[in-house]
Design a protein around this motif. Structure first.
Motif, PDB file in Angstrom:
ATOM      1  N   THR A 133       0.823  -1.223   0.000  1.00  0.00           N
ATOM      2  CA  THR A 133       0.000   0.000   0.000  1.00  0.00           C
ATOM      3  C   THR A 133       0.853   1.269   0.000  1.00  0.00           C
ATOM      4  O   THR A 133       0.352   2.347  -0.291  1.00  0.00           O
ATOM      5  CB  THR A 133      -0.917   0.054   1.235  1.00  0.00           C
ATOM      6  N   LYS A 134       2.152   1.143   0.370  1.00  0.00           N
ATOM      7  CA  LYS A 134       3.092   2.279   0.484  1.00  0.00           C
ATOM      8  C   LYS A 134       2.728   3.224   1.638  1.00  0.00           C
ATOM      9  O   LYS A 134       3.311   4.307   1.751  1.00  0.00           O
ATOM     10  CB  LYS A 134       3.206   3.107  -0.828  1.00  0.00           C
ATOM     11  N   GLU A 135       1.754   2.843   2.453  1.00  0.00           N
ATOM     12  CA  GLU A 135       1.414   3.667   3.624  1.00  0.00           C
ATOM     13  C   GLU A 135       2.646   3.800   4.523  1.00  0.00           C
ATOM     14  O   GLU A 135       3.405   2.840   4.690  1.00  0.00           O
ATOM     15  CB  GLU A 135       0.261   3.004   4.389  1.00  0.00           C
ATOM     16  N   THR A 136       2.854   4.963   5.111  1.00  0.00           N
ATOM     17  CA  THR A 136       3.999   5.142   6.007  1.00  0.00           C
ATOM     18  C   THR A 136       3.537   5.478   7.423  1.00  0.00           C
ATOM     19  O   THR A 136       2.466   6.077   7.619  1.00  0.00           O
ATOM     20  CB  THR A 136       4.966   6.251   5.524  1.00  0.00           C
ATOM     21  N   VAL A 137       4.348   5.083   8.373  1.00  0.00           N
ATOM     22  CA  VAL A 137       4.149   5.383   9.797  1.00  0.00           C
ATOM     23  C   VAL A 137       5.503   5.831  10.328  1.00  0.00           C
ATOM     24  O   VAL A 137       6.499   5.151  10.087  1.00  0.00           O
ATOM     25  CB  VAL A 137       3.682   4.129  10.574  1.00  0.00           C
ATOM     26  N   SER A 138       5.563   6.977  10.987  1.00  0.00           N
ATOM     27  CA  SER A 138       6.848   7.483  11.490  1.00  0.00           C
ATOM     28  C   SER A 138       6.733   7.875  12.948  1.00  0.00           C
ATOM     29  O   SER A 138       5.658   8.260  13.421  1.00  0.00           O
ATOM     30  CB  SER A 138       7.289   8.713  10.686  1.00  0.00           C
ATOM     31  N   LEU A 139       7.850   7.810  13.631  1.00  0.00           N
ATOM     32  CA  LEU A 139       7.898   8.294  15.015  1.00  0.00           C
ATOM     33  C   LEU A 139       9.321   8.741  15.325  1.00  0.00           C
ATOM     34  O   LEU A 139      10.259   8.396  14.585  1.00  0.00           O
ATOM     35  CB  LEU A 139       7.436   7.213  16.005  1.00  0.00           C
ATOM     36  N   ALA A 140       9.465   9.507  16.418  1.00  0.00           N
ATOM     37  CA  ALA A 140      10.790   9.938  16.871  1.00  0.00           C
ATOM     38  C   ALA A 140      11.276   8.945  17.917  1.00  0.00           C
ATOM     39  O   ALA A 140      10.481   8.452  18.726  1.00  0.00           O
ATOM     40  CB  ALA A 140      10.698  11.330  17.471  1.00  0.00           C
ATOM     41  N   LEU A 141      12.572   8.632  17.876  1.00  0.00           N
ATOM     42  CA  LEU A 141      13.151   7.698  18.856  1.00  0.00           C
ATOM     43  C   LEU A 141      14.159   8.449  19.728  1.00  0.00           C
ATOM     44  O   LEU A 141      15.317   8.660  19.331  1.00  0.00           O
ATOM     45  CB  LEU A 141      13.826   6.526  18.139  1.00  0.00           C
ATOM     46  N   PRO A 142      13.732   8.871  20.926  1.00  0.00           N
ATOM     47  CA  PRO A 142      14.649   9.633  21.784  1.00  0.00           C
ATOM     48  C   PRO A 142      15.641   8.754  22.546  1.00  0.00           C
ATOM     49  O   PRO A 142      15.543   7.521  22.560  1.00  0.00           O
ATOM     50  CB  PRO A 142      13.705  10.364  22.746  1.00  0.00           C
ATOM     51  N   HIS A 143      16.586   9.424  23.187  1.00  0.00           N
ATOM     52  CA  HIS A 143      17.651   8.840  24.017  1.00  0.00           C
ATOM     53  C   HIS A 143      17.054   7.870  25.057  1.00  0.00           C
ATOM     54  O   HIS A 143      16.204   8.275  25.860  1.00  0.00           O
ATOM     55  CB  HIS A 143      18.318  10.016  24.726  1.00  0.00           C
ATOM     56  N   GLY A 144      17.451   6.609  24.985  1.00  0.00           N
ATOM     57  CA  GLY A 144      17.003   5.626  25.983  1.00  0.00           C
ATOM     58  C   GLY A 144      15.691   4.947  25.667  1.00  0.00           C
ATOM     59  O   GLY A 144      15.171   4.199  26.489  1.00  0.00           O
ATOM     60  N   SER A 145      15.158   5.161  24.451  1.00  0.00           N
ATOM     61  CA  SER A 145      13.815   4.632  24.150  1.00  0.00           C
ATOM     62  C   SER A 145      13.866   3.247  23.515  1.00  0.00           C
ATOM     63  O   SER A 145      14.862   2.845  22.911  1.00  0.00           O
ATOM     64  CB  SER A 145      13.059   5.602  23.233  1.00  0.00           C
ATOM     65  N   LEU A 146      12.728   2.554  23.633  1.00  0.00           N
ATOM     66  CA  LEU A 146      12.628   1.167  23.161  1.00  0.00           C
ATOM     67  C   LEU A 146      11.424   0.994  22.232  1.00  0.00           C
ATOM     68  O   LEU A 146      10.312   1.425  22.554  1.00  0.00           O
ATOM     69  CB  LEU A 146      12.471   0.236  24.374  1.00  0.00           C
TER      70      LEU A 146
END
Ligand code: AKG
Length: 202
Positions: A154-167
């Protein structure tokens, strides 16, 4: 109460279909994350990553290291890496990740991005050496970076920020139906280290 992650629902699937991605927020407090980042930057024998693509040999500014329970050989981009034995600090991080996620891992690929100029192109972690549909837990340290998923059809995208110490955890059929990438960015001038805990098949 978890003071770092009061707004985060760890059980929420970030993908609309075809896989499961859970974001746990900060696994480590900022001082703990600083401690492990300093350790990783100074103690890991980082080497540039390499690839053979269409007969051409590429060497990246991104650096890597590969650790596991036994000297597993992991092949991606047509290059084979042999695992180093765990260090006590990597085992501490593995245990924290396992306790948080309820998953078990036998290996870890480490990536060091010296600045935002380095990223990782669209790919799936679907090599034959890895357990099919096994969970992959991604622990981020250092510079906050954007991380994206793109559905193969579908080419749908999902994005998020990954900060210091995150899982972040990818599991189920995520690698079958989705690509992921770390886009380069001119805005980031300092280093990020990412640890992806994985399960190799014996
Ligand atoms: O650095 C990251 O967050 C991504 C690493 C990655 O995509 C991988 O190890 O397969």
């Amino acid at each position: 109460m978890d003071l770092f992650n009061s707004e985060i629902d760890e059980t929420k699937n970030l993908l609309p279909e075809g896989g499961i991605v859970n974001y746990y927020g900060r696994l480590l407090s900022p001082p703990e994350a600083d401690h492990y980042l300093t350790y990783l930057l100074t103690a890991i024998p980082w080497k540039p990553d390499e690839a053979f693509i269409f007969g051409k040999h590429y060497v990246t500014k991104r650096k890597v290291a590969w650790y596991a329970d036994i000297p597993y050989e992991y092949t991606y981009s047509n290059i084979t890496k042999r695992a180093l034995p765990w260090t006590p600090q990597l085992l501490e991080l593995k245990q924290l990740v396992e306790e948080k996620t309820g998953e078990h891992f036998n290996s870890c690929l480490l990536n060091l991005y010296p600045t935002g100029d380095e990223g990782m192109a669209w790919h799936s972690d679907d090599e034959k050496d890895l357990k099919k549909h096994g969970a992959i837990a991604s622990l981020s340290l250092g510079a906050e970076r954007r991380f994206s998923f793109r559905h193969k059809q579908t080419k749908e995208t999902v994005s998020l920020a990954l900060p210091h110490g995150s899982l972040l955890v990818m599991k189920g059929t995520t690698q079958t139906h989705w690509l992921h990438r770390l886009p380069p960015t001119k805005r980031v001038k300092h280093a990020r280290v990412n640890l992806t805990f994985r399960t190799m098949i014996d």
